[in-house]
Design a protein around this motif. Structure first.
Motif, mmCIF file in Angstrom:
data_model
loop_
_atom_site.group_PDB
_atom_site.id
_atom_site.type_symbol
_atom_site.label_atom_id
_atom_site.label_comp_id
_atom_site.label_asym_id
_atom_site.label_seq_id
_atom_site.Cartn_x
_atom_site.Cartn_y
_atom_site.Cartn_z
ATOM 1 N N ARG A 160 2.679 9.802 6.958
ATOM 2 C CA ARG A 160 1.704 10.011 8.022
ATOM 3 C C ARG A 160 0.362 10.390 7.398
ATOM 4 N N PRO A 161 -0.777 9.967 7.986
ATOM 5 C CA PRO A 161 -0.874 9.041 9.115
ATOM 6 C C PRO A 161 -0.419 7.637 8.721
ATOM 7 N N LEU A 162 0.008 6.876 9.715
ATOM 8 C CA LEU A 162 0.532 5.550 9.455
ATOM 9 C C LEU A 162 -0.549 4.635 8.892
ATOM 10 N N HIS A 163 -0.189 3.879 7.869
ATOM 11 C CA HIS A 163 -1.091 2.878 7.313
ATOM 12 C C HIS A 163 -0.991 1.612 8.139
ATOM 13 N N ARG A 164 -2.069 0.873 8.252
ATOM 14 C CA ARG A 164 -2.065 -0.344 9.074
ATOM 15 C C ARG A 164 -1.059 -1.372 8.564
ATOM 16 N N SER A 165 -0.679 -1.315 7.267
ATOM 17 C CA SER A 165 0.274 -2.286 6.723
ATOM 18 C C SER A 165 1.698 -2.038 7.198
ATOM 19 N N THR A 166 1.937 -0.924 7.912
ATOM 20 C CA THR A 166 3.290 -0.612 8.372
ATOM 21 C C THR A 166 3.504 -0.945 9.841
ATOM 22 N N THR A 167 2.495 -1.523 10.489
ATOM 23 C CA THR A 167 2.639 -1.854 11.900
ATOM 24 C C THR A 167 3.318 -3.208 12.057
ATOM 25 N N GLY A 168 4.053 -3.364 13.136
ATOM 26 C CA GLY A 168 4.753 -4.617 13.381
ATOM 27 C C GLY A 168 6.097 -4.665 12.684
ATOM 28 N N GLU A 169 6.892 -5.656 13.050
ATOM 29 C CA GLU A 169 8.219 -5.822 12.479
ATOM 30 C C GLU A 169 8.183 -6.861 11.364
ATOM 31 N N PRO A 170 8.773 -6.550 10.187
ATOM 32 C CA PRO A 170 8.839 -7.541 9.118
ATOM 33 C C PRO A 170 9.595 -8.785 9.568
ATOM 34 N N ALA A 171 9.146 -9.940 9.100
ATOM 35 C CA ALA A 171 9.782 -11.196 9.478
ATOM 36 C C ALA A 171 11.087 -11.434 8.737
ATOM 37 N N VAL A 172 11.331 -10.690 7.653
ATOM 38 C CA VAL A 172 12.538 -10.865 6.845
ATOM 39 C C VAL A 172 13.172 -9.507 6.606
ATOM 40 N N GLY A 173 14.484 -9.451 6.727
ATOM 41 C CA GLY A 173 15.220 -8.219 6.444
ATOM 42 C C GLY A 173 16.611 -8.546 5.961
ATOM 43 N N GLY A 174 17.178 -7.662 5.170
ATOM 44 C CA GLY A 174 18.509 -7.927 4.638
ATOM 45 C C GLY A 174 19.225 -6.650 4.278
ATOM 46 N N ILE A 175 20.403 -6.810 3.687
ATOM 47 C CA ILE A 175 21.209 -5.655 3.315
ATOM 48 C C ILE A 175 22.150 -6.057 2.193
ATOM 49 N N THR A 176 22.491 -5.112 1.317
ATOM 50 C CA THR A 176 23.474 -5.332 0.266
ATOM 51 C C THR A 176 24.492 -4.199 0.294
ATOM 52 N N ARG A 177 25.721 -4.513 -0.154
ATOM 53 C CA ARG A 177 26.757 -3.480 -0.262
ATOM 54 C C ARG A 177 27.648 -3.809 -1.446
ATOM 55 N N ASP A 217 0.796 -1.228 0.000
ATOM 56 C CA ASP A 217 0.000 0.000 0.000
ATOM 57 C C ASP A 217 0.831 1.281 0.000
ATOM 58 N N VAL A 218 1.986 1.300 0.648
ATOM 59 C CA VAL A 218 2.739 2.545 0.810
ATOM 60 C C VAL A 218 4.229 2.278 0.655
ATOM 61 N N ALA A 219 4.971 3.380 0.486
ATOM 62 C CA ALA A 219 6.437 3.322 0.432
ATOM 63 C C ALA A 219 6.999 4.214 1.523
ATOM 64 N N GLY A 220 8.094 3.795 2.093
ATOM 65 C CA GLY A 220 8.772 4.570 3.123
ATOM 66 C C GLY A 220 10.273 4.519 2.919
ATOM 67 N N VAL A 221 11.003 5.176 3.818
ATOM 68 C CA VAL A 221 12.459 5.224 3.751
ATOM 69 C C VAL A 221 13.033 4.615 5.019
ATOM 70 N N GLU A 222 14.033 3.767 4.857
ATOM 71 C CA GLU A 222 14.761 3.217 5.993
ATOM 72 C C GLU A 222 16.194 3.728 5.932
ATOM 73 N N VAL A 223 16.702 4.131 7.083
ATOM 74 C CA VAL A 223 18.070 4.623 7.211
ATOM 75 C C VAL A 223 18.834 3.633 8.082
ATOM 76 N N VAL A 224 19.934 3.116 7.560
ATOM 77 C CA VAL A 224 20.763 2.157 8.288
ATOM 78 C C VAL A 224 22.130 2.796 8.527
ATOM 79 N N VAL A 225 22.593 2.759 9.764
ATOM 80 C CA VAL A 225 23.893 3.321 10.130
ATOM 81 C C VAL A 225 24.712 2.227 10.797
ATOM 82 N N VAL A 226 25.956 2.086 10.370
ATOM 83 C CA VAL A 226 26.828 1.063 10.945
ATOM 84 C C VAL A 226 28.229 1.644 11.083
ATOM 85 N N ASP A 227 28.900 1.332 12.186
ATOM 86 C CA ASP A 227 30.271 1.788 12.363
ATOM 87 C C ASP A 227 31.091 0.723 13.073
ATOM 88 N N GLY A 228 32.399 0.927 13.077
ATOM 89 C CA GLY A 228 33.319 -0.035 13.645
ATOM 90 C C GLY A 228 33.825 0.314 15.022
#
Length: 407
Positions: free
Chosen positions: A139-156, A74-85
């Protein structure tokens, strides 16, 4: 962390930034506007990115920030990932309180990010470093954005490249799904942005020094040798009742634009396919990758009863991990799109507190369950990022995907 739900998101890693705070803020603004965030919500996203990049500059060693797009149906959002050593935080809770600072500043950065984001997760360990994941939905938050996704990943991508030849994807499956879709149709899934996002979309320029390289000679994926694996080969793997989750990890051979094309073709075939088992999905991807460089691919199906069905071709590391155990899953030699041996599906049980880990050979496979024990309670995206920091190399494209069972 909120409860893990059967929410699955399409995830598109857009751009990594190192020591480029102004470029990161500008890219965040362009990305927010492009996916349809309001001006106010985009400004909040940019403010959060500014705080995070400031923290990287002042506190972190070898810090990087990733911007990416998340899409539900239903919607698109932005995720920001920060990682350091490093150096890591001695007290994360204290660092989130306004006024707490170890660098003589006002100390409002992390507290502000936590308030601005719809979800914010952080893990830090002294001497190792910090991983942060912040999510910004309309905003307002859509009901499809509640809860934590069961799958997540990252590429570099490999150092010096802006495109990555690794990819991952996940999709649900039920017996009631539409069986009339073309499993290898081209074009983006319905309801998504038909234009791919890349560096030039965010900056208006092409990255310096980027040239299309001639195809490299493909490396032949080696056999992944399992450690303490008790996987059982199953020739007639049948999906169980209820909703299952299919997860794919893909490593396009070589790196650069040609590897990226192969990976994108694999993701497209996987997302739009009608396969219900890992073997069927592998066969559909094999057909879709003909004419490309080819790829190593691993596909798993997670069942509500805890069963995991797994089929792998090429050098993708896959394992079921708990606080105190790691059971590797077996992949067989081959190149998807070129030459595959007889496919085999392996079955194993995933404990309720465990995770499925799959990653490309851009990460060393010498990590242990103890290395991940401290982050297993976090969302999959944060676990994947922590694993990338721990085991990733700069000598190849890298990707990791984590799946948790939904019971």
């Amino acid at each position: 962390m909120g409860p893990v739900t059967d929410l699955l998101t399409d995830c598109e890693d857009v751009a990594w930034f190192r020591d480029e705070p102004e470029a990161a803020r500008g890219a965040a603004a362009a990305l927010g506007r492009r996916i349809g965030l309001t001006e106010h919500r985009t400004a909040e996203l940019v403010l959060a990115v500014a705080e995070l990049t400031t923290n990287i500059t002042k506190h972190a060693v070898d810090g990087s920030l990733l911007l990416r797009v998340l899409r539900t149906e239903d919607v698109a959002g932005v995720e920001v990932v920060v990682v350091d050593g490093g150096p890591g935080m001695a007290d994360v809770a204290a660092a989130l309180r306004d006024g707490m600072s170890t660098a003589g500043t006002l100390g409002i950065g992390l507290g502000a990010v936590q308030r601005l984001a719809d979800t914010f997760h952080i893990h830090s360990q002294r001497g190792l470093g910090t991983v942060q994941v912040a999510r910004f939905w309309p905003r307002p938050l859509h009901r499809s954005t509640t809860g934590e996704p069961a799958v997540g990943g990252i590429t570099r991508p490999i150092a010096g490249e802006q495109v990555c030849g690794d990819a991952w994807a996940a999709r649900p499956d039920t017996a009631e799904q539409d069986t009339h879709r073309d499993p290898v149709r081209t074009g983006p899934p319905a309801g998504t942005d038909p234009l791919p996002l890349d560096w030039s979309d965010l900056t208006g320029t092409r990255p310096p020094g980027r040239r299309l390289q001639p195809p490299q000679r493909p490396r032949i994926p080696s056999l992944v040798t399992p450690r303490a694996s008790r996987s059982v080969p199953v020739r007639a793997a049948a999906p169980g009742p209820g909703r299952g989750t299919l997860v794919m990890s893909c490593d396009g051979l070589g790196h650069g634009p040609m590897a990226s094309l192969a990976a994108k073709a694999a993701v497209q075939a996987f997302r739009t396919g009608t396969a219900r088992t890992p073997e069927q999905a592998m066969e559909q991807i094999h057909r879709a990758l003909r004419g490309t460089r080819g790829a190593a691919v691993a596909i798993a199906r997670l069942e509500p009863d805890g069963r995991v069905l797994f089929c792998g071709t090429g050098n993708i590391t896959a394992a079921l991990v708990t606080q105190d155990s790691r059971a590797n899953l077996l992949s067989h030699p081959g190149i998807v799109g070129h030459q595959m041996h007889q496919l085999r599906t392996y079955e194993q049980h995933l404990p309720g507190h465990g995770v499925l880990v799959m990653h490309s050979d851009g990460l060393s496979d010498r990590w242990t369950s103890a290395d991940l024990a401290g982050v297993l309670h976090h969302p999959p995206a944060l676990i994947a990022t922590a694993l990338l920091r721990l085991a990733g190399t700069r000598r190849d494209d890298a990707s990791a995907v984590i799946a948790k069972a939904v019971r």
